[in-house]
Enzyme design. Structure first.
Site, PDB file in Angstrom:
ATOM      1  N   TYR A  52       0.842  -1.189   0.000  1.00  0.00           N
ATOM      2  CA  TYR A  52       0.000   0.000   0.000  1.00  0.00           C
ATOM      3  C   TYR A  52       0.878   1.240   0.000  1.00  0.00           C
ATOM      4  CZ  TYR A  52      -3.996   2.958   1.348  1.00  0.00           C
ATOM      5  OH  TYR A  52      -4.972   3.903   1.385  1.00  0.00           O
ATOM      6  N   ASN A 126     -14.932   4.624   2.039  1.00  0.00           N
ATOM      7  CA  ASN A 126     -15.634   4.514   0.758  1.00  0.00           C
ATOM      8  C   ASN A 126     -16.555   5.696   0.453  1.00  0.00           C
ATOM      9  OD1 ASN A 126     -14.369   2.106   0.052  1.00  0.00           O
ATOM     10  ND2 ASN A 126     -15.872   0.874   1.140  1.00  0.00           N
ATOM     11  N   SER A 153     -18.624  -2.475  -5.713  1.00  0.00           N
ATOM     12  CA  SER A 153     -17.653  -2.330  -4.628  1.00  0.00           C
ATOM     13  C   SER A 153     -18.173  -1.328  -3.610  1.00  0.00           C
ATOM     14  CB  SER A 153     -16.311  -1.857  -5.186  1.00  0.00           C
ATOM     15  OG  SER A 153     -16.442  -0.528  -5.692  1.00  0.00           O
ATOM     16  N   GLY A 154     -17.460  -1.194  -2.510  1.00  0.00           N
ATOM     17  CA  GLY A 154     -17.850  -0.227  -1.499  1.00  0.00           C
ATOM     18  C   GLY A 154     -17.890   1.187  -2.053  1.00  0.00           C
ATOM     19  N   VAL A 155     -16.874   1.555  -2.832  1.00  0.00           N
ATOM     20  CA  VAL A 155     -16.869   2.883  -3.443  1.00  0.00           C
ATOM     21  C   VAL A 155     -17.986   2.980  -4.472  1.00  0.00           C
ATOM     22  CG1 VAL A 155     -15.572   4.476  -4.911  1.00  0.00           C
ATOM     23  CG2 VAL A 155     -14.419   3.300  -3.042  1.00  0.00           C
ATOM     24  N   ARG A 175     -18.935  -7.462 -12.881  1.00  0.00           N
ATOM     25  CA  ARG A 175     -18.397  -8.713 -13.436  1.00  0.00           C
ATOM     26  C   ARG A 175     -19.397  -9.860 -13.426  1.00  0.00           C
ATOM     27  NH1 ARG A 175     -12.377  -8.787 -10.549  1.00  0.00           N
ATOM     28  NH2 ARG A 175     -11.498  -7.054 -11.756  1.00  0.00           N
ATOM     29  N   TYR A 239      -8.939   5.622  -8.541  1.00  0.00           N
ATOM     30  CA  TYR A 239      -8.817   5.639  -7.087  1.00  0.00           C
ATOM     31  C   TYR A 239      -8.220   4.351  -6.525  1.00  0.00           C
ATOM     32  CZ  TYR A 239     -13.210   2.986  -7.288  1.00  0.00           C
ATOM     33  OH  TYR A 239     -14.167   2.047  -7.564  1.00  0.00           O
ATOM     34  N   TRP A 265      -6.325   9.667  -3.930  1.00  0.00           N
ATOM     35  CA  TRP A 265      -6.004   8.915  -2.717  1.00  0.00           C
ATOM     36  C   TRP A 265      -6.483   9.767  -1.554  1.00  0.00           C
ATOM     37  CZ3 TRP A 265      -0.753   8.296   0.128  1.00  0.00           C
ATOM     38  CH2 TRP A 265      -0.814   7.215   1.027  1.00  0.00           C
TER      39      TRP A 265
END
Length: 327
Positions: A52, A126, A153-155, A175, A239, A265
């Site tokens: 990360y 998120n 996704s969470g975002v 997907r 992101y 970020w």
């Protein structure tokens, strides 16, 4: 106090331990927070593995976001904070996978007492990322179209919720076909399943419309397919990257259609934004969560003692929701 501590960078399963410290000392400018809920995020696994942007120094207290109530304050801290629900700022200066945490008072923000603690525990990362993506790069107006991959996704789910709240339209690429119905029920305007001829299917679904903003969290070919439907001079905001590659956008779109590629970020925003704006932004996001405007599905919650089961669950492919600790 019980807390999950990372003792070495690498395999989280080998290096994480549940540590108990009966002696908690609250410094003059610190608070003791009793954790109500703390989410497990992909970033937590990346921190543990050393992949990360923020490099953890071991021993490292795990858990990037959460909420709790202040139960004790230091000598220099306003006593009126005791009993208040607070959001823990996700700046990695303290861990939230714990039952109680001592931290600097500057790393807590008072949020509404109403609302589900599990939902509020997920405000830190998120929803903030979704908010910044929709507001910091393009001046969007009601009716504008936003395209994204990782729609479930969470975002992605928070982008859909915020966009609907702001009067924006969303096209989300996913997907798995079974995800599409869930996103439509959550307010997504168009949902397209990844596969052959994705770029053509995106443009067919949009008709005469163009994407003013494209959000990318994968770094794969779906970003390029979405970019082909962007307006001239459009913007793509990246992101995250599941592939760890730069978004796969065609040279034609960069040069001839003047597409701009930007990076996001949230840690940079937290470090460079005045405290008043951080407080105001999180307060509004927490309010939207408490009202149900923003909501993220929770698949399971675990006590700290079952942390290995929780971590395994959080890494399962095809989950329908988030996994949280409820100490």
């Amino acid at each position: 106090m019980s807390q999950l501590i990372l003792n070495a960078i690498g395999d989280i399963d080998e290096n994480v331990a549940l540590v108990t410290d009966p002696d908690l000392t609250v410094g003059a400018d610190q608070v003791l927070v009793r954790i109500e809920a703390a989410a497990i995020n992909p970033v937590d696994f990346m921190l543990a593995s050393g992949t990360y942007g923020y490099q953890a120094q071991v021993p490292f207290a795990l858990g990037s976001e959460g909420v709790g109530r202040v139960v004790e304050t230091g000598a220099s801290v306003d006593r009126s904070l005791v009993g208040r629900r607070v959001l823990i700022v996700p700046n990695y200066e303290q861990g939230t996978w714990a039952d109680e945490v001592v931290m600097s008072v500057r790393n807590v923000l008072v949020i509404p007492d109403d609302g589900d603690p599990a939902q509020l525990a997920m405000v830190g990362i998120n929803p903030l990322t979704a908010h910044l993506a929709l507001t910091d790069y393009v001046s969007l107006q009601p009716g504008d179209w936003v395209g994204q991959n990782m729609g479930n996704s969470g975002v992605g789910v928070n982008v859909i919720g915020l966009a609907k709240h702001l009067g924006l339209k969303t096209l989300s690429v996913v997907r798995r076909p079974e995800v599409a119905a869930r996103l439509r029920a959550a307010g997504a305007d168009l949902v397209i399943v990844d596969g052959n001829d994705l770029a053509d299917r995106i443009q067919e679904a949009l008709g005469e419309n163009k994407l003013r903003l494209v959000l990318d969290g994968t770094g794969d070919a779906t970003a390029g397919a979405l970019a082909q439907a962007a307006e001239y001079g459009g913007t793509l905001v990246s992101y995250s990257s599941q592939t760890r590659q730069t978004p796969a956008v065609g040279l034609f779109d960069y040069i001839y259609r003047q597409l701009s590629l930007r990076g996001l970020w949230m840690v940079n925003w937290l470090q460079n934004t005045p405290r008043e704006e951080v407080e105001r932004t999180y307060s509004e996001l927490a309010r939207l969560v408490a009202k149900g405007v923003l909501s993220t599905e929770v698949e399971a919650t675990y006590p700290l003692a079952e942390f290995r089961e929780a971590l395994d669950h959080a890494r399962q492919q095809g989950r329908s929701g988030k996994v949280l600790f409820r100490p």
